[in-house]
Scaffold this motif. Structure first.
Motif, short mmCIF file in Angstrom:
data_model
loop_
_atom_site.label_atom_id
_atom_site.label_comp_id
_atom_site.label_asym_id
_atom_site.label_seq_id
_atom_site.Cartn_x
_atom_site.Cartn_y
_atom_site.Cartn_z
N GLU A 127 -72.57 20.03 53.01
CA GLU A 127 -72.71 19.37 54.32
C GLU A 127 -71.50 18.47 54.59
OE1 GLU A 127 -74.58 19.58 56.90
OE2 GLU A 127 -76.19 20.91 56.26
N TRP A 128 -70.32 19.03 54.38
CA TRP A 128 -69.07 18.34 54.68
C TRP A 128 -68.31 19.09 55.76
CZ3 TRP A 128 -66.41 17.37 49.24
CH2 TRP A 128 -67.17 16.45 48.51
N VAL A 129 -67.56 18.37 56.55
CA VAL A 129 -66.54 18.96 57.39
C VAL A 129 -65.21 18.37 56.93
CG1 VAL A 129 -66.88 17.25 59.26
CG2 VAL A 129 -65.69 19.41 59.72
N VAL A 130 -64.33 19.24 56.46
CA VAL A 130 -63.02 18.85 55.93
C VAL A 130 -61.98 19.20 56.99
CG1 VAL A 130 -61.41 19.04 53.99
CG2 VAL A 130 -63.86 19.44 53.62
N SER A 131 -61.08 18.28 57.28
CA SER A 131 -60.11 18.53 58.35
C SER A 131 -58.76 17.91 58.00
CB SER A 131 -60.60 17.97 59.68
OG SER A 131 -60.82 16.57 59.60
N THR A 132 -57.71 18.50 58.59
CA THR A 132 -56.35 17.97 58.46
C THR A 132 -55.84 17.61 59.85
OG1 THR A 132 -55.46 20.23 58.59
CG2 THR A 132 -55.79 19.28 56.39
N GLY A 133 -54.87 16.69 59.90
CA GLY A 133 -54.39 16.25 61.20
C GLY A 133 -52.93 15.85 61.20
N HIS A 134 -52.43 15.65 62.41
CA HIS A 134 -51.05 15.21 62.59
C HIS A 134 -50.89 13.71 62.33
CE1 HIS A 134 -49.65 18.89 65.16
NE2 HIS A 134 -50.05 19.21 63.95
N SER A 137 -52.91 13.25 57.39
CA SER A 137 -54.02 13.03 56.46
C SER A 137 -54.95 14.23 56.41
CB SER A 137 -54.82 11.79 56.85
OG SER A 137 -55.65 12.06 57.97
N VAL A 138 -55.73 14.28 55.33
CA VAL A 138 -56.89 15.16 55.23
C VAL A 138 -58.10 14.25 55.06
CG1 VAL A 138 -56.56 15.41 52.72
CG2 VAL A 138 -58.02 17.03 53.94
N SER A 139 -59.16 14.55 55.79
CA SER A 139 -60.37 13.73 55.69
C SER A 139 -61.56 14.65 55.45
CB SER A 139 -60.59 12.91 56.97
OG SER A 139 -60.96 13.76 58.05
N TRP A 140 -62.59 14.11 54.82
CA TRP A 140 -63.83 14.85 54.67
C TRP A 140 -64.98 13.92 55.03
CZ3 TRP A 140 -60.24 13.60 51.19
CH2 TRP A 140 -60.57 12.88 50.03
N MET A 141 -65.87 14.42 55.90
CA MET A 141 -66.94 13.62 56.47
C MET A 141 -68.29 14.28 56.22
SD MET A 141 -65.22 12.31 60.04
CE MET A 141 -66.36 10.92 60.09
N CYS A 142 -69.32 13.48 56.10
CA CYS A 142 -70.67 13.97 55.88
C CYS A 142 -71.26 14.38 57.23
CB CYS A 142 -71.53 12.90 55.23
SG CYS A 142 -73.26 13.38 55.03
N THR A 143 -71.73 15.62 57.34
CA THR A 143 -72.28 16.09 58.61
C THR A 143 -73.72 15.64 58.82
OG1 THR A 143 -72.87 18.19 57.55
CG2 THR A 143 -70.77 18.10 58.73
N GLN A 144 -74.33 15.10 57.77
CA GLN A 144 -75.69 14.59 57.94
C GLN A 144 -75.69 13.18 58.50
OE1 GLN A 144 -77.02 15.29 53.86
NE2 GLN A 144 -78.23 17.07 54.52
N SER A 145 -74.82 12.33 57.94
CA SER A 145 -74.75 10.93 58.39
C SER A 145 -73.64 10.69 59.40
CB SER A 145 -74.54 10.01 57.19
OG SER A 145 -73.28 10.24 56.59
N GLY A 146 -72.66 11.58 59.44
CA GLY A 146 -71.52 11.38 60.34
C GLY A 146 -70.50 10.40 59.80
N SER A 147 -70.66 9.97 58.54
CA SER A 147 -69.78 8.95 57.97
C SER A 147 -68.59 9.58 57.24
CB SER A 147 -70.56 8.06 57.01
OG SER A 147 -71.09 8.82 55.94
N MET A 148 -67.52 8.82 57.16
CA MET A 148 -66.32 9.25 56.44
C MET A 148 -66.56 9.12 54.94
SD MET A 148 -63.05 10.20 56.73
CE MET A 148 -62.56 9.72 58.39
N LEU A 149 -66.28 10.20 54.20
CA LEU A 149 -66.44 10.18 52.74
C LEU A 149 -65.12 9.88 52.03
CD1 LEU A 149 -68.77 13.28 52.27
CD2 LEU A 149 -69.42 10.86 52.25
N GLY A 150 -64.02 10.36 52.59
CA GLY A 150 -62.73 10.12 51.94
C GLY A 150 -61.58 10.56 52.82
#
Length: 410
Positions: A127-134, A137-150
């Motif tokens: 239940e993570w959404v992992v993403s990269t951006g301009h 950074s790369v971030s991974w967020m919890c899709t259940q709580s909507g909070s940032m994990l790292g």
């Protein structure tokens, strides 16, 4: 809004089945809906569209949804019908698509990045959404709580992403030409290694979890296969494109690699054959064949009273040679060189005619290709790009009949 193409293949080549038109700006991503005659597109015109094939043979939008910022990428999970949209403003938006693909409901908005989202993967298992951006950074967020994990920062824009669902390893390509392998955990992460081999920004990555192979395409027009599972640092170079490589897909059952470039080139590489690693280029102050000095070798130039020569490299042996000793060109597909490259005279004489047999086929997509998706079970491919056109292709003539295996993408 969409034209049906009636064509019959005369040779083994991609067959254009449909063209979908109607976007007012670049189409940044398009995915085929498994087991449906449908395509999902996201565009710079801020729209998310679900196109379904009608009885007329044309594709028409059953969903047309506008968001607040241009859409840069997406991740679609078919079993749950959840779709995640990366946006130019750095947000990731989650929607749930109805069973009949006629309605889409907003679920959450994730503040993933401070700048454009460049790549994204959804993992149902964690239940993570992992993403990269301009925002580098790369971030991974919890899709259940909507909070940032790292979050992890790089020294340059993060351009693309692949993810191993079983081990939670992320591969991130960036604009410096490096690929970073991270092990993601809740609230923490560890850097495993950094892969360096490209001379330009990484445009696309593809991870095969079965053979544990990573493929990378870059703006240096080349593709590198990294044998991660072999743990011996083995790499294979593939050169055949004439522009930035922007999309990759490895077909496990046929051992073929599909690649697409910005100039519309579509390549199909045979990976079910013995290939050799291209040699590392050697350093030398003088030609390793005739021993004439290169132009920076001031001492030898003075001692021999000769002008320095420009340095070149033989692609077959890797030796540093002058232009006179490397005047010939040859293809050498076993090392990945599908078009003629510089080889020294000695190596040229060792290359037999059978060594020049191509191990890849090249085709023309006739539009800028920024993104590609493949449904191996049906032999279908979809391409899209800055010309605002989406094309659907029948690839069975090119990749063989062994695609009919019942395999469906994750």
């Amino acid at each position: 809004m969409a034209a049906e193409i009636h064509s019959r293949p005369q040779t083994a080549r991609p067959v254009l089945l449909n063209k979908i038109e109607g976007h007012s700006d670049a189409v940044n991503a398009a995915v085929l809906i498994p087991k449906e005659d449908g395509v999902i597109t996201v565009s710079e015109d801020r729209t998310i569209r679900v196109w379904l094939k009608r009885d007329s043979g044309q594709y028409w939008p059953s969903i047309y949804h506008t968001v607040s910022s241009p859409c840069s990428c997406m991740s679609y999970h078919h079993d749950s019908r959840r779709i995640f949209i990366g946006q130019d403003n750095g947000a990731v938006v989650e929607f749930l698509i109805s069973e009949d693909f006629n309605k889409m409901n907003h679920v959450k908005t994730y503040p993933a990045h401070q700048n454009r989202v460049s790549g994204m993967v959804f993992s149902l298992e964690s239940e993570w959404v992992v993403s990269t951006g301009h925002d580098k950074s790369v971030s991974w967020m919890c899709t259940q709580s909507g909070s940032m994990l790292g979050r992890h920062y790089f020294t340059s824009w993060a351009s693309c992403l692949q993810y191993d669902y079983e081990t939670q390893h992320a591969f991130i390509g960036d604009y410096s030409g490096q690929i970073t392998l991270l092990k993601l955990e809740k609230q923490t992460y560890s850097t495993i290694t950094t892969l360096k081999g490209h001379e330009g920004s990484i445009g696309s990555l593809w991870w095969d979890p079965v053979q544990r192979l990573l493929f990378s395409g870059a703006s240096d027009h080349s593709i590198i296969m990294w044998d991660i599972g072999g743990r011996k640092g083995r790499t294979l170079l593939l050169q055949g494109h004439h522009e930035r490589v922007q999309a990759l897909r490895y077909l496990q059952f046929t051992r073929q690699l599909l690649s697409c470039s910005a100039d519309g080139g579509i390549a199909v590489w045979n990976m079910d054959t013995q290939r050799e690693e291209a040699p590392q280029w050697l350093d030398s102050d003088s030609c390793q064949k005739c021993e004439q000095p290169f132009f920076w070798n001031i001492k030898q130039m003075w001692d021999t009273k000769t002008l320095g020569l420009r340095q070149h490299h033989c692609r077959k042996c890797g030796k540093a040679v002058c232009g006179k000793c490397s005047s010939k060109r040859s293809t050498f597909p076993i090392m990945g060189f599908e078009f003629p490259v510089r080889v020294c005279d000695a190596c040229f004489d060792t290359i037999k005619e059978e060594d020049r047999t191509p191990l890849a086929t090249f085709h023309e997509g006739k539009h800028n290709i920024a993104h590609m998706d493949m449904d191996p079970s049906r032999g279908l491919m979809v391409t899209c790009g800055s010309d605002r056109i989406v094309k659907i292709w029948d690839m069975t003539q090119v990749v063989g009949s062994s695609l009919a295996t019942g395999f469906s993408p994750r």
